[in-house]
Design a protein around this motif. Structure first.
Motif, PDB file in Angstrom:
ATOM      1  N   ALA A   1      -1.644   8.857  -7.180  1.00 58.49           N
ATOM      2  CA  ALA A   1      -3.023   8.506  -6.542  1.00 58.49           C
ATOM      3  C   ALA A   1      -2.471   7.294  -5.558  1.00 58.49           C
ATOM      4  CB  ALA A   1      -3.269   7.573  -8.267  1.00 58.49           C
ATOM      5  N   ALA A   2      -3.659   6.725  -5.254  1.00 53.23           N
ATOM      6  CA  ALA A   2      -3.309   5.370  -3.938  1.00 53.23           C
ATOM      7  C   ALA A   2      -3.160   4.464  -4.738  1.00 53.23           C
ATOM      8  CB  ALA A   2      -4.205   5.676  -3.295  1.00 53.23           C
ATOM      9  N   ALA A   3      -2.348   3.772  -4.247  1.00 52.35           N
ATOM     10  CA  ALA A   3      -1.914   2.419  -4.634  1.00 52.35           C
ATOM     11  C   ALA A   3      -2.047   1.001  -4.212  1.00 52.35           C
ATOM     12  CB  ALA A   3      -0.582   2.641  -5.959  1.00 52.35           C
ATOM     13  N   ALA A   4      -2.011   0.432  -4.543  1.00 48.93           N
ATOM     14  CA  ALA A   4      -2.132  -0.956  -3.726  1.00 48.93           C
ATOM     15  C   ALA A   4      -2.174  -1.892  -4.758  1.00 48.93           C
ATOM     16  CB  ALA A   4      -3.190  -1.981  -2.716  1.00 48.93           C
ATOM     17  N   LEU A   5      -0.713  -2.426  -5.581  1.00 44.97           N
ATOM     18  CA  LEU A   5      -0.708  -3.287  -6.457  1.00 44.97           C
ATOM     19  C   LEU A   5      -0.139  -5.003  -5.523  1.00 44.97           C
ATOM     20  CD1 LEU A   5       1.404  -0.278  -8.601  1.00 44.97           C
ATOM     21  CD2 LEU A   5      -1.221  -1.610  -8.377  1.00 44.97           C
ATOM     22  N   GLY A   6      -0.302  -5.870  -6.593  1.00 44.36           N
ATOM     23  CA  GLY A   6      -0.042  -6.987  -5.877  1.00 44.36           C
ATOM     24  C   GLY A   6       1.796  -6.475  -5.814  1.00 44.36           C
ATOM     25  N   ALA A   7       2.651  -7.906  -4.739  1.00 44.11           N
ATOM     26  CA  ALA A   7       4.260  -7.214  -4.606  1.00 44.11           C
ATOM     27  C   ALA A   7       4.698  -9.004  -4.784  1.00 44.11           C
ATOM     28  CB  ALA A   7       4.069  -6.762  -3.293  1.00 44.11           C
ATOM     29  N   THR A   8       4.595  -9.276  -5.026  1.00 44.02           N
ATOM     30  CA  THR A   8       4.815 -10.682  -5.100  1.00 44.02           C
ATOM     31  C   THR A   8       4.556 -11.517  -6.832  1.00 44.02           C
ATOM     32  OG1 THR A   8       3.287 -12.144  -4.166  1.00 44.02           O
ATOM     33  CG2 THR A   8       4.324 -12.205  -2.513  1.00 44.02           C
ATOM     34  N   ASN A   9       4.024 -10.375  -7.673  1.00 42.41           N
ATOM     35  CA  ASN A   9       3.774 -11.057  -8.737  1.00 42.41           C
ATOM     36  C   ASN A   9       5.118 -11.188  -9.417  1.00 42.41           C
ATOM     37  OD1 ASN A   9       1.189 -11.086  -8.784  1.00 42.41           O
ATOM     38  ND2 ASN A   9       1.021  -9.129  -9.409  1.00 42.41           N
TER      39      ASN A   9
ATOM     40  N   THR B   1      -9.310   6.454  -2.811  1.00 39.39           N
ATOM     41  CA  THR B   1     -10.430   5.784  -2.677  1.00 39.39           C
ATOM     42  C   THR B   1      -9.816   5.053  -1.480  1.00 39.39           C
ATOM     43  OG1 THR B   1     -11.199   3.606  -3.251  1.00 39.39           O
ATOM     44  CG2 THR B   1      -8.486   4.354  -3.905  1.00 39.39           C
ATOM     45  N   PRO B   2     -11.439   4.497  -1.500  1.00 48.23           N
ATOM     46  CA  PRO B   2     -11.490   3.855   0.159  1.00 48.23           C
ATOM     47  C   PRO B   2     -11.013   2.349   0.019  1.00 48.23           C
ATOM     48  CG  PRO B   2     -13.508   4.624  -0.593  1.00 48.23           C
ATOM     49  CD  PRO B   2     -12.968   5.150  -1.564  1.00 48.23           C
ATOM     50  N   ILE B   3     -10.649   2.300  -1.265  1.00 48.32           N
ATOM     51  CA  ILE B   3     -10.571   0.931  -1.377  1.00 48.32           C
ATOM     52  C   ILE B   3      -9.686  -0.440  -0.017  1.00 48.32           C
ATOM     53  CG2 ILE B   3     -10.245  -1.091  -2.877  1.00 48.32           C
ATOM     54  CD1 ILE B   3     -11.388   0.311  -4.669  1.00 48.32           C
ATOM     55  N   ALA B   4      -9.710  -0.730   0.627  1.00 47.23           N
ATOM     56  CA  ALA B   4      -8.499  -1.741   1.400  1.00 47.23           C
ATOM     57  C   ALA B   4      -8.150  -0.738   2.215  1.00 47.23           C
ATOM     58  CB  ALA B   4      -7.253  -1.853   0.464  1.00 47.23           C
ATOM     59  N   GLY B   5      -8.773   0.455   2.410  1.00 51.79           N
ATOM     60  CA  GLY B   5      -8.717   1.644   3.818  1.00 51.79           C
ATOM     61  C   GLY B   5      -7.286   2.663   2.910  1.00 51.79           C
ATOM     62  N   LEU B   6      -7.404   2.877   1.704  1.00 52.27           N
ATOM     63  CA  LEU B   6      -6.355   3.717   1.341  1.00 52.27           C
ATOM     64  C   LEU B   6      -6.916   5.629   1.899  1.00 52.27           C
ATOM     65  CD1 LEU B   6      -5.663   1.756  -2.067  1.00 52.27           C
ATOM     66  CD2 LEU B   6      -4.016   2.410  -0.429  1.00 52.27           C
ATOM     67  N   ASP B   7      -7.967   5.127   1.522  1.00 50.05           N
ATOM     68  CA  ASP B   7      -8.201   6.769   1.372  1.00 50.05           C
ATOM     69  C   ASP B   7      -7.359   7.528   3.452  1.00 50.05           C
ATOM     70  OD1 ASP B   7     -10.057   4.861   3.017  1.00 50.05           O
ATOM     71  OD2 ASP B   7     -11.603   6.767   3.168  1.00 50.05           O
TER      72      ASP B   7
ATOM     73  N   LEU C   1       0.552  -1.339   0.291  1.00 50.44           N
ATOM     74  CA  LEU C   1       0.120  -0.102  -0.287  1.00 50.44           C
ATOM     75  C   LEU C   1       0.943   1.219  -0.384  1.00 50.44           C
ATOM     76  CD1 LEU C   1      -1.319  -2.337   1.634  1.00 50.44           C
ATOM     77  CD2 LEU C   1      -3.270  -0.426   1.729  1.00 50.44           C
ATOM     78  N   GLY C   2       0.405   2.695  -1.007  1.00 49.04           N
ATOM     79  CA  GLY C   2       1.610   3.177  -1.076  1.00 49.04           C
ATOM     80  C   GLY C   2       0.621   4.205  -1.722  1.00 49.04           C
TER      81      GLY C   2
ATOM     82  N   PHE D   1       7.570   5.191  -7.860  1.00 49.90           N
ATOM     83  CA  PHE D   1       6.041   4.717  -6.124  1.00 49.90           C
ATOM     84  C   PHE D   1       7.215   5.103  -5.138  1.00 49.90           C
ATOM     85  CE2 PHE D   1       6.147   1.266  -9.752  1.00 49.90           C
ATOM     86  CZ  PHE D   1       4.827   1.362  -9.826  1.00 49.90           C
ATOM     87  N   ALA D   2       5.636   5.254  -4.587  1.00 53.52           N
ATOM     88  CA  ALA D   2       5.979   6.044  -3.072  1.00 53.52           C
ATOM     89  C   ALA D   2       5.582   5.026  -2.206  1.00 53.52           C
ATOM     90  CB  ALA D   2       5.506   7.064  -2.379  1.00 53.52           C
ATOM     91  N   PRO D   3       6.525   3.485  -1.685  1.00 56.66           N
ATOM     92  CA  PRO D   3       5.201   2.144  -1.098  1.00 56.66           C
ATOM     93  C   PRO D   3       5.475   2.867   0.649  1.00 56.66           C
ATOM     94  CG  PRO D   3       7.169   1.407  -2.225  1.00 56.66           C
ATOM     95  CD  PRO D   3       7.675   2.900  -2.538  1.00 56.66           C
ATOM     96  N   VAL D   4       4.851   2.689   0.952  1.00 61.63           N
ATOM     97  CA  VAL D   4       4.737   2.401   2.556  1.00 61.63           C
ATOM     98  C   VAL D   4       4.521   1.674   3.475  1.00 61.63           C
ATOM     99  CG1 VAL D   4       3.417   4.021   4.705  1.00 61.63           C
ATOM    100  CG2 VAL D   4       2.922   4.569   1.896  1.00 61.63           C
ATOM    101  N   TYR D   5       3.758   0.699   3.493  1.00 61.51           N
ATOM    102  CA  TYR D   5       3.769  -0.924   4.468  1.00 61.51           C
ATOM    103  C   TYR D   5       3.251  -2.141   3.236  1.00 61.51           C
ATOM    104  CZ  TYR D   5      -0.858  -0.379   5.783  1.00 61.51           C
ATOM    105  OH  TYR D   5      -2.673   0.287   5.653  1.00 61.51           O
TER     106      TYR D   5
END
Length: 513
Positions: A409-417, A363-369, A272-273, A475-479
């Protein structure tokens, strides 16, 4: 993944069940009643060719994929019963289709059906067609097709699976008139959309497909997908019995879900970031300077946010790949330690000591907001004047990504792909998560190497891609966090996800008996 030694002759065994068909089997009564799943976003369309991968749950009920990619990381038969690479450059793929498969309109699956649909999508340059990258599709028999790729694509089998939608094949009439798929379904999957019980953008109701070739996969008399953008509201719906499953569930709410007697499932997958959409500076000129993007990375206290928002599951990260991905590099995980002085120094050296204006698409998806609110506070502390445009509807958020109106933009991208997959969906110029079309020769050269590399030996090249993305602050990944499900274990049994397949097949949401 198959090795170079086996890929020429590798085939999947024909399932005995696939030979069964007919009214008696199709009339089997499902064991479960109504399953209601609360999902964070609605699809922009029900046409699988326009589908964002995160919306696959709206497509899987109605459309079987050509190939199944299972939780153990192995490819298995679905609409295709056998496949084989021709040659060693991952450009030509032969598929053998399952016999006696009927679509919901009563028509039969043929090689021509597959060719017509894939040709149409290639012509339209749909998102799923771009991932697959076919140059041509040949009918080599009534149930045989040959796919020739424009460029080597060793991940073609993965793209033909349910998660990436390239292998979701509608009925023949959809190829002649694709407009019918915007608000209806015509597939060979176990369910059919019931238009009378569907409200676009809110509720999608599916009923069993009487023509389905594998009736044992039909576990529910009715499947309802309810759009609930607010994570707390989704949890409340499961707790109140209005839904049995919620996905994606916000990590910080998992403890409350467990204390309420619910269950959770999930594996580390998402990062998420934030995504810098405008690295050429057309919308926000400051973002063209890599020092500005690096400064924004240094301005974030990832450790604090992972602890506050990660629900006990989060870990601070500075790169887009987690352990298990071919591009993972432990030395990059803490590439941007929290350092306000360093952030201000970089901004000043780039000519932005007084800051600049920036709007974050959220977006509120996955608590990104919630995360965006926290990040905006950190960025304002180094002089950046931040506004947040929060799109409560998933379709509006995804439209905003390519609108050209936002720099971040907010992003929640798969990280093991695999890195090649991440390139096709997210890093390649002109894609949804990277609408900036500026060519990047250095990355293109590395990706070209990946295209002709056995996926099991891709790590050395993939790590170079990770290094470029991280050091250039795309990107600015966070956690990192788990891709969480919350569900009522008294009513529903979920198959356990895995690192290679973190998204549970909705057909594996089974009634508790």
């Amino acid at each position: 993944m198959r090795t170079a030694q086996t890929r020429r002759t590798s085939t999947a065994a024909l399932l005995t069940l696939g030979l069964l068909s007919g009214p008696a089997l199709a009339a089997t009564v499902p064991p479960g009643g109504t399953l209601t799943v609360a999902l964070g976003a609605a699809p922009a369309s029900l046409d699988p060719s326009s589908g964002e991968a995160s919306n696959e749950y709206y497509f899987t009920p109605a459309y079987d994929s050509l190939i199944d990619y299972d939780y153990d990381g192995k490819y298995k038969p679905n609409l295709a019963t056998a496949w084989a690479w021709v040659g060693t450059n991952y450009k030509v793929l032969d598929l053998t289709l399952r016999p006696n498969v009927k679509f919901s309109d009563g028509s039969t699956l043929t090689a021509q059906t597959v060719k017509s649909w894939l040709d149409l999508q290639a012509k339209n340059k749909s998102p799923v067609a771009v991932n697959l990258g076919t140059q041509s599709v040949q009918v080599t028999g009534p149930l045989k097709v040959r796919l020739t790729m424009a460029a080597s694509n060793p991940l073609a089998l993965l793209f033909l699976s349910r998660t990436w939608l390239s292998g979701a094949i509608p009925c023949a009439k959809a190829s002649a008139n694709p407009a019918i798929l915007k608000s209806a379904t015509c597939g060979s999957g176990p369910y059919i959309l019931d238009a009378k019980q569907t409200v676009t953008g809110d509720t999608y109701t599916y009923l069993p497909n009487p023509n389905y070739w594998n009736p044992r996969r039909v576990q529910w008399k009715k499947l309802v997908l309810k759009v609930v953008a607010n994570p707390q509201a989704a949890l409340d719906a499961v707790r109140a019995g209005q839904a049995q499953v919620a996905w994606p569930a916000q990590a910080s709410l998992i403890p409350a879900a467990l204390s309420a007697g619910l269950k959770s499932a999930g594996v580390p997958q998402n990062i998420l970031g934030l995504d810098f959409l405008d690295k050429s500076g057309k919308v926000v000129p400051a973002l063209k300077d890599v020092r500005v993007r690096q400064a924004l990375n240094h301005a974030i206290d990832r450790t604090a946010l992972a602890a506050a928002l990660g629900g006990g599951q989060g870990s601070p990260v500075s790169s887009q790949f987690l352990q298990g991905a071919d591009g993972y590099d432990a030395s990059l995980i803490n590439a941007y330690p929290y350092d306000v002085a360093r952030a201000k120094q970089l901004l000043a050296s780039a000519g932005y000591a007084q800051g600049f204006d920036l709007t974050i698409l959220s977006t509120p998806i996955a608590g990104l907001d919630t995360l965006m609110q926290a990040v905006s506070g950190y960025w304002q502390a180094v002089g950046v004047r931040v506004k947040i445009d929060n799109k409560t509807q998933g379709a509006d958020f995804f439209a905003g990504l390519t609108s050209g109106k936002y720099g971040v933009a907010a992003a929640a991208l798969g990280a093991t792909n695999p890195s090649l997959l991440a390139w096709n969906c997210c890093f390649q110029p002109g894609t949804v998560w990277n609408p900036d079309k500026t060519p990047v020769p250095q990355l293109t050269t590395l990706v070209d190497k990946l295209r002709v590399t056995d996926p099991t030996k891709a790590a050395p090249v993939a790590r170079q891609i990770n290094s470029f993305l991280t050091k250039n602050a795309w990107f600015a990944p966070v956690y990192s966090g788990k891709l969480n499900y919350v569900y009522d274990g008294k009513k529903v049994a979920l198959t356990s996800p895995s690192g290679v397949q973190p998204v549970i097949n909705i057909l594996d949401f089974n009634p508790v008996r």
